[in-house]
Design a protein around this motif. Structure first.
Motif, short mmCIF file in Angstrom:
data_model
loop_
_atom_site.label_atom_id
_atom_site.label_comp_id
_atom_site.label_asym_id
_atom_site.label_seq_id
_atom_site.Cartn_x
_atom_site.Cartn_y
_atom_site.Cartn_z
N LEU A 283 0.81 -1.21 0.00
CA LEU A 283 0.00 0.00 0.00
C LEU A 283 0.85 1.27 0.00
N TYR A 284 1.86 1.32 0.84
CA TYR A 284 2.69 2.53 0.90
C TYR A 284 3.38 2.78 -0.45
N ALA A 285 3.90 1.72 -1.06
CA ALA A 285 4.55 1.88 -2.38
C ALA A 285 3.54 2.37 -3.41
N ALA A 286 2.31 1.89 -3.34
CA ALA A 286 1.27 2.34 -4.27
C ALA A 286 0.98 3.82 -4.07
N LEU A 287 0.88 4.26 -2.83
CA LEU A 287 0.61 5.67 -2.56
C LEU A 287 1.77 6.56 -3.03
N CYS A 288 2.99 6.04 -2.98
CA CYS A 288 4.14 6.80 -3.48
C CYS A 288 3.98 7.11 -4.97
N ARG A 289 3.24 6.29 -5.68
CA ARG A 289 3.03 6.51 -7.11
C ARG A 289 1.84 7.42 -7.41
N THR A 290 1.17 7.92 -6.35
CA THR A 290 0.03 8.83 -6.54
C THR A 290 0.27 10.16 -5.85
N THR A 291 1.53 10.49 -5.57
CA THR A 291 1.84 11.67 -4.77
C THR A 291 1.41 12.99 -5.39
N ASN A 292 1.21 13.02 -6.71
CA ASN A 292 0.79 14.28 -7.33
C ASN A 292 -0.63 14.66 -6.89
N CYS A 293 -1.37 13.74 -6.33
CA CYS A 293 -2.73 14.02 -5.87
C CYS A 293 -2.80 14.26 -4.36
N LEU A 294 -1.80 13.83 -3.63
CA LEU A 294 -1.86 13.83 -2.16
C LEU A 294 -1.13 15.01 -1.55
N ASP A 295 -1.67 15.51 -0.44
CA ASP A 295 -0.97 16.53 0.35
C ASP A 295 0.04 15.86 1.27
N SER A 296 -0.36 14.75 1.86
CA SER A 296 0.53 13.99 2.73
C SER A 296 0.00 12.57 2.86
N PHE A 297 0.90 11.66 3.24
CA PHE A 297 0.52 10.28 3.48
C PHE A 297 1.61 9.59 4.27
N GLY A 298 1.27 8.48 4.86
CA GLY A 298 2.22 7.67 5.61
C GLY A 298 1.62 6.31 5.86
N GLY A 299 2.47 5.36 6.18
CA GLY A 299 1.96 4.03 6.47
C GLY A 299 2.98 2.96 6.17
#
Length: 181
Positions: A37-53
């Motif tokens: 999941l974290y690796a997947a979110l790394c590939r959507t960073t242009n949409c996110l303000d922040s994330f972690g996990g």
């Protein structure tokens, strides 16, 4: 997080739940085995303000006007990273045991391995060719019954499995986590 986990249990798909408030969104995500999941979110960073996990769970924040773009990006990443086999829930166990091996002392020793969680899952076992008896629906959603094999007998409860009442006929195989009640 709880809602995302329930949806993963029901549909066995990586899930992101986002609550919107005044143009901002905060979300919780849960994954399935084999999808980081974290690796997947790394590939959507242009949409996110922040994330972690980590591989199995994450949290995120984004602007409400980016939710649709995030959904499309996340679905693309999931489609690229998952195959049909990944979307079939896996029932894993720590070993096959005979019913007679489930003595009070052995189960108590297993409990000493706690606390259980993602990095230390509660041991689960498989017993084959058991004879079920005395099935009852309890509390509308749960199934209580006994199983026996070669003179050994054990009481069981299957939480949330009342709909499987009809399956307790003939010999059955059980995947379970032993606990002392």
């Amino acid at each position: 997080g709880i809602v995302a986990s329930r949806l993963v249990e029901r549909y066995y798909r990586p899930t992101v739940m986002i609550a919107l408030d005044d143009g901002a969104g905060k979300g919780s995500a849960r994954s399935v085995h084999g999808f980081h999941l974290y690796a997947a979110l790394c590939r959507t960073t242009n949409c996110l303000d922040s994330f972690g996990g980590h591989a199995a769970a994450a949290g995120l924040s984004l602007q409400a006007d980016r939710v649709d773009n995030f959904r499309l990006d996340f679905e693309r990443v999931a489609a690229e990273g998952l195959c049909a086999e990944d979307l079939i829930p896996r029932l894993e166990h720590d070993g096959e045991v005979e019913l007679s091996e489930l003595e009070m002392m052995a189960v108590a020793q297993l409990a000493e391995l706690a606390p259980f969680g993602i990095g230390n899952p509660q041991p689960s076992f498989l017993c084959r060719n058991l004879e079920p008896s005395s099935p009852q629906i309890v509390g509308e959603k749960h199934l209580r019954f006994k199983v026996s094999s070669q003179g050994a007998q054990l009481a069981c409860i299957a939480f949330g499995m009342a709909d499987r009442f009809e399956q307790l006929q003939g010999q059955v195989d059980l995947l379970f986590r032993p606990e002392i009640n």
